[in-house]
Write a protein that holds these residues in place. Structure first.
Motif, PDB file in Angstrom:
ATOM      1  N   MET A   1       0.832  -1.177   0.000  1.00 62.59           N
ATOM      2  CA  MET A   1       0.000   0.000   0.000  1.00 62.59           C
ATOM      3  C   MET A   1       0.878   1.242   0.000  1.00 62.59           C
ATOM      4  N   THR A   2       0.474   2.210  -0.769  1.00 61.43           N
ATOM      5  CA  THR A   2       1.189   3.473  -0.823  1.00 61.43           C
ATOM      6  C   THR A   2       1.055   4.193   0.512  1.00 61.43           C
ATOM      7  N   ASP A   3       2.117   4.846   0.950  1.00 63.75           N
ATOM      8  CA  ASP A   3       2.077   5.614   2.195  1.00 63.75           C
ATOM      9  C   ASP A   3       1.085   6.761   2.035  1.00 63.75           C
ATOM     10  N   PRO A   4       0.043   6.821   2.867  1.00 60.95           N
ATOM     11  CA  PRO A   4      -0.955   7.877   2.710  1.00 60.95           C
ATOM     12  C   PRO A   4      -0.384   9.272   2.908  1.00 60.95           C
ATOM     13  N   ARG A   5       0.675   9.408   3.691  1.00 58.88           N
ATOM     14  CA  ARG A   5       1.294  10.726   3.853  1.00 58.88           C
ATOM     15  C   ARG A   5       1.916  11.186   2.532  1.00 58.88           C
ATOM     16  N   ALA A   6       2.519  10.263   1.814  1.00 60.32           N
ATOM     17  CA  ALA A   6       3.092  10.591   0.503  1.00 60.32           C
ATOM     18  C   ALA A   6       1.985  10.943  -0.486  1.00 60.32           C
TER      19      ALA A   6
ATOM     20  N   ALA B   1      -5.061  13.568  11.034  1.00 60.99           N
ATOM     21  CA  ALA B   1      -5.630  12.219  11.116  1.00 60.99           C
ATOM     22  C   ALA B   1      -4.567  11.170  10.803  1.00 60.99           C
ATOM     23  N   LEU B   2      -3.762  11.417   9.779  1.00 57.40           N
ATOM     24  CA  LEU B   2      -2.701  10.461   9.442  1.00 57.40           C
ATOM     25  C   LEU B   2      -1.640  10.399  10.532  1.00 57.40           C
ATOM     26  N   ASP B   3      -1.313  11.561  11.099  1.00 58.88           N
ATOM     27  CA  ASP B   3      -0.321  11.585  12.172  1.00 58.88           C
ATOM     28  C   ASP B   3      -0.822  10.861  13.419  1.00 58.88           C
ATOM     29  N   ALA B   4      -2.138  10.851  13.624  1.00 58.77           N
ATOM     30  CA  ALA B   4      -2.717  10.194  14.782  1.00 58.77           C
ATOM     31  C   ALA B   4      -2.833   8.676  14.600  1.00 58.77           C
ATOM     32  N   HIS B   5      -2.626   8.204  13.374  1.00 57.57           N
ATOM     33  CA  HIS B   5      -2.747   6.763  13.082  1.00 57.57           C
ATOM     34  C   HIS B   5      -1.487   6.247  12.381  1.00 57.57           C
ATOM     35  N   PRO B   6      -0.320   6.381  13.024  1.00 52.80           N
ATOM     36  CA  PRO B   6       0.913   5.929  12.383  1.00 52.80           C
ATOM     37  C   PRO B   6       1.046   4.409  12.431  1.00 52.80           C
ATOM     38  N   PRO B   7       1.754   3.840  11.461  1.00 55.37           N
ATOM     39  CA  PRO B   7       1.991   2.394  11.505  1.00 55.37           C
ATOM     40  C   PRO B   7       3.156   2.065  12.432  1.00 55.37           C
ATOM     41  N   SER B   8       3.118   0.858  12.974  1.00 50.51           N
ATOM     42  CA  SER B   8       4.243   0.370  13.766  1.00 50.51           C
ATOM     43  C   SER B   8       5.364  -0.029  12.814  1.00 50.51           C
ATOM     44  N   ASP B   9       6.499  -0.349  13.378  1.00 53.53           N
ATOM     45  CA  ASP B   9       7.603  -0.859  12.562  1.00 53.53           C
ATOM     46  C   ASP B   9       7.323  -2.262  12.080  1.00 53.53           C
TER      47      ASP B   9
ATOM     48  N   TRP C   1      -2.357  -2.325  10.176  1.00 48.58           N
ATOM     49  CA  TRP C   1      -2.230  -1.099   9.398  1.00 48.58           C
ATOM     50  C   TRP C   1      -2.163  -1.469   7.927  1.00 48.58           C
ATOM     51  N   PRO C   2      -2.873  -0.820   7.048  1.00 47.14           N
ATOM     52  CA  PRO C   2      -3.586   0.422   7.303  1.00 47.14           C
ATOM     53  C   PRO C   2      -4.895   0.176   8.044  1.00 47.14           C
ATOM     54  N   CYS C   3      -5.091   0.964   9.079  1.00 47.33           N
ATOM     55  CA  CYS C   3      -6.326   0.886   9.856  1.00 47.33           C
ATOM     56  C   CYS C   3      -7.454   1.507   9.025  1.00 47.33           C
ATOM     57  N   PRO C   4      -8.700   1.420   9.464  1.00 45.43           N
ATOM     58  CA  PRO C   4      -9.800   1.996   8.692  1.00 45.43           C
ATOM     59  C   PRO C   4      -9.628   3.490   8.398  1.00 45.43           C
ATOM     60  N   THR C   5      -9.054   4.239   9.327  1.00 48.31           N
ATOM     61  CA  THR C   5      -8.852   5.676   9.098  1.00 48.31           C
ATOM     62  C   THR C   5      -7.840   5.915   7.984  1.00 48.31           C
TER      63      THR C   5
ATOM     64  N   LEU D   1       6.136  -6.541  12.795  1.00 43.86           N
ATOM     65  CA  LEU D   1       6.726  -7.706  13.431  1.00 43.86           C
ATOM     66  C   LEU D   1       7.939  -8.132  12.615  1.00 43.86           C
ATOM     67  N   ALA D   2       9.039  -8.339  13.278  1.00 46.81           N
ATOM     68  CA  ALA D   2      10.301  -8.650  12.614  1.00 46.81           C
ATOM     69  C   ALA D   2      10.148  -9.758  11.578  1.00 46.81           C
ATOM     70  N   GLY D   3      10.514  -9.441  10.355  1.00 48.77           N
ATOM     71  CA  GLY D   3      10.533 -10.425   9.285  1.00 48.77           C
ATOM     72  C   GLY D   3       9.189 -10.799   8.699  1.00 48.77           C
ATOM     73  N   THR D   4       8.100 -10.255   9.210  1.00 48.42           N
ATOM     74  CA  THR D   4       6.786 -10.648   8.708  1.00 48.42           C
ATOM     75  C   THR D   4       6.174  -9.620   7.766  1.00 48.42           C
ATOM     76  N   GLY D   5       6.578  -8.370   7.886  1.00 52.58           N
ATOM     77  CA  GLY D   5       5.973  -7.313   7.082  1.00 52.58           C
ATOM     78  C   GLY D   5       4.624  -6.867   7.607  1.00 52.58           C
ATOM     79  N   VAL D   6       4.163  -7.465   8.707  1.00 58.69           N
ATOM     80  CA  VAL D   6       2.877  -7.096   9.299  1.00 58.69           C
ATOM     81  C   VAL D   6       3.084  -5.854  10.159  1.00 58.69           C
ATOM     82  N   ARG D   7       2.259  -4.833   9.885  1.00 59.90           N
ATOM     83  CA  ARG D   7       2.336  -3.589  10.645  1.00 59.90           C
ATOM     84  C   ARG D   7       0.996  -3.342  11.319  1.00 59.90           C
ATOM     85  N   PHE D   8       1.036  -2.603  12.406  1.00 64.28           N
ATOM     86  CA  PHE D   8      -0.168  -2.295  13.164  1.00 64.28           C
ATOM     87  C   PHE D   8      -0.307  -0.793  13.330  1.00 64.28           C
TER      88      PHE D   8
END
Length: 92
Positions: free
Chosen positions: A1-6, A43-51, A77-81, A53-60
């Protein structure tokens, strides 16, 4: 997914085109929709992604939580917002 901030930055640059024979730039953006750009950024700043899980690519999302089996769990992540903002910015 494209970074929404970008995506938001790229969309905002669309307002930096030449308008009426002069550069519109940040001034034009601030005149047309200053609160809208500020609200989206907040809104985007209030819903940042985590780094992730190591090696999984899963972000929260570091803000959103959903009911889990035993307790509340962070939303993926990306969360609904973030997804709603991204979908609107990617619309053609």
């Amino acid at each position: 997914m494209t970074d929404p901030r970008a995506l938001l930055d790229a969309y905002a640059q669309g307002y930096e085109l030449v308008a009426n024979g002069r550069l519109a730039g940040q001034v034009q953006r601030d005149v047309i929709a200053p609160k809208a750009f500020a609200a989206l950024r907040a809104a985007l700043d209030a819903h940042p992604p985590s780094d992730g899980l190591a090696g999984t690519g899963v972000r929260f999302c570091l803000t959103c939580w959903v009911p889990g089996r035993e307790a509340m769990e962070p939303a993926r992540w990306p969360c609904p917002t973030a997804q709603a903002i991204t979908t609107a910015l990617e619309a053609k």
